[in-house]
Design a protein around this motif. Structure first.
Motif, PDB file in Angstrom:
ATOM      1  N   GLU A   4       0.817  -1.215   0.000  1.00  0.00           N
ATOM      2  CA  GLU A   4       0.000   0.000   0.000  1.00  0.00           C
ATOM      3  C   GLU A   4       0.848   1.261   0.000  1.00  0.00           C
ATOM      4  OE1 GLU A   4       0.721  -1.333   4.208  1.00  0.00           O
ATOM      5  OE2 GLU A   4       0.119  -2.276   2.310  1.00  0.00           O
ATOM      6  N   ARG A   5       2.126   1.146   0.360  1.00  0.00           N
ATOM      7  CA  ARG A   5       3.011   2.308   0.381  1.00  0.00           C
ATOM      8  C   ARG A   5       3.935   2.381  -0.837  1.00  0.00           C
ATOM      9  NH1 ARG A   5       5.123   2.135   6.705  1.00  0.00           N
ATOM     10  NH2 ARG A   5       3.052   2.278   7.681  1.00  0.00           N
ATOM     11  N   LEU A   6       3.916   1.369  -1.664  1.00  0.00           N
ATOM     12  CA  LEU A   6       4.808   1.318  -2.823  1.00  0.00           C
ATOM     13  C   LEU A   6       4.480   2.443  -3.804  1.00  0.00           C
ATOM     14  CD1 LEU A   6       6.948  -0.182  -4.575  1.00  0.00           C
ATOM     15  CD2 LEU A   6       5.046  -1.530  -5.502  1.00  0.00           C
ATOM     16  N   PRO A   7       5.407   3.347  -4.094  1.00  0.00           N
ATOM     17  CA  PRO A   7       5.131   4.442  -5.031  1.00  0.00           C
ATOM     18  C   PRO A   7       5.015   3.919  -6.479  1.00  0.00           C
ATOM     19  CG  PRO A   7       7.030   4.925  -3.609  1.00  0.00           C
ATOM     20  CD  PRO A   7       6.756   3.460  -3.484  1.00  0.00           C
ATOM     21  N   GLU A   8       3.877   4.154  -7.102  1.00  0.00           N
ATOM     22  CA  GLU A   8       3.677   3.674  -8.474  1.00  0.00           C
ATOM     23  C   GLU A   8       4.671   4.320  -9.433  1.00  0.00           C
ATOM     24  OE1 GLU A   8      -0.265   3.874  -9.918  1.00  0.00           O
ATOM     25  OE2 GLU A   8      -1.149   2.768  -8.237  1.00  0.00           O
ATOM     26  N   GLU A   9       5.018   5.576  -9.174  1.00  0.00           N
ATOM     27  CA  GLU A   9       5.948   6.250 -10.088  1.00  0.00           C
ATOM     28  C   GLU A   9       7.330   5.606 -10.010  1.00  0.00           C
ATOM     29  OE1 GLU A   9       5.835   8.671  -6.244  1.00  0.00           O
ATOM     30  OE2 GLU A   9       4.403   7.600  -7.539  1.00  0.00           O
TER      31      GLU A   9
END
Length: 291
Positions: free
Chosen positions: A177-182
């Motif tokens: 849930e904290r993984l940055p998509e960018e």
């Protein structure tokens, strides 16, 4: 979502590693995690509790149950291993694979480390592994470069673990849930330019050399046994080349391939999700093998 690619996978071991053909000519190559076996978090038991299937634990890790299949799936797999050459085909390391206790006859062949190792009666084929390592050295940026990028660009607020598998590829265990998509997009593009594929599977971000494929190892096993029909199943980006290499293939209604709506002419897309999909895949394998 990282674009799905199916790189060239032509590899062959030396002739000295060829073994005698087995009586069966149907090869069944299946991914394991979230295809045939499921963690508690991936079971997707959406039915009322009283209607939930009975489950069989097939993996224990650190004295705790970890992976399951339904009892009906266990019976189907037992039958399948007596009717075909069943080849577990996984991105897991050899150590991770060897703690799984699948029902049925012990497979003569297994593929680990996304094709980096072909196990024959539990022992890695040295010639095959050498062939793979040499090709990676010729065609891809070194693993050390990938690891350096991961160390420099990731944040401890969302990365739980950095791991290297069999000195072949790397992966992160992340807080999804904290993984940055960018970040995932940037890493995928950067790695792609260097001959690597990036895949997000559950809580793990994999970086795998493009020539390190399940399909290449499956083709080698098919050559050795003289297979005339190859069946396959899988759920993730790292299974796409495996599904493309098979004569018939299946994917469940969950996973990376389902999210991207990936398909192929010889692929059947199942509606089932979670552990029910594993059971249905085994039914499809048996029906196809029976002709």
């Amino acid at each position: 979502m990282t674009p799905i690619t199916t790189p060239s996978t032509t590899l062959s071991a030396t002739p000295s590693t060829t073994l005698s053909a087995t009586p069966s000519t149907t090869l069944v190559a299946s991914d394991l995690d979230r295809t045939l076996i499921y963690s508690s978090a991936a079971l997707a038991l959406g039915m009322p509790d009283a209607q939930a299937p009975r489950l069989l634990c097939v993996e224990v890790h650190e004295s705790k149950p970890l992976s399951y299949m339904t009892e009906d799936a266990a019976d189907l797999l037992t039958r399948l291993t007596g009717e075909t050459v069943f080849v577990p085909t996984t991105t897991r390391t050899r150590k991770q694979y060897q703690r799984i206790q699948l029902p049925g006859a012990t497979p003569k062949y297994a593929i680990c480390a996304n094709g980096g190792h072909i196990l024959v009666d539990g022992v890695s084929d040295r010639d095959w592994h050498t062939t793979v390592v040499n090709r990676l050295a010729e065609e891809c940026a070194p693993l050390s470069e990938i690891r350096a990028y991961l160390t420099a660009t990731t944040d401890l607020s969302w990365v739980r673990k950095h791991r290297v598998a069999e000195d072949l590829f790397a992966y992160l265990v992340v807080e999804r849930e904290r993984l940055p998509e960018e970040w995932l997009g940037r890493f995928g593009a950067w790695a792609g330019e260097r001959g690597w594929t990036v895949s997000l599977q559950g809580r793990k971000v994999y970086a795998v050399p493009k020539p390190l494929t399940k399909s290449a190892a499956v083709r080698e096993v098919a050559r050795r046994i003289g297979a005339t029909l190859t069946l396959a199943a899988g759920d993730s980006l790292l299974d796409a080349d495996l599904l493309m290499a098979a004569d018939r293939a299946w994917r469940p209604g969950h996973g990376e391939l389902a999210e991207s709506e990936w398909t192929a002419p010889h692929l059947d897309v199942l509606a089932e999700r979670g552990v029910a999909a594993g059971e249905e895949i085994l039914r499809r394998f048996r029906a196809a093998a029976a002709g």
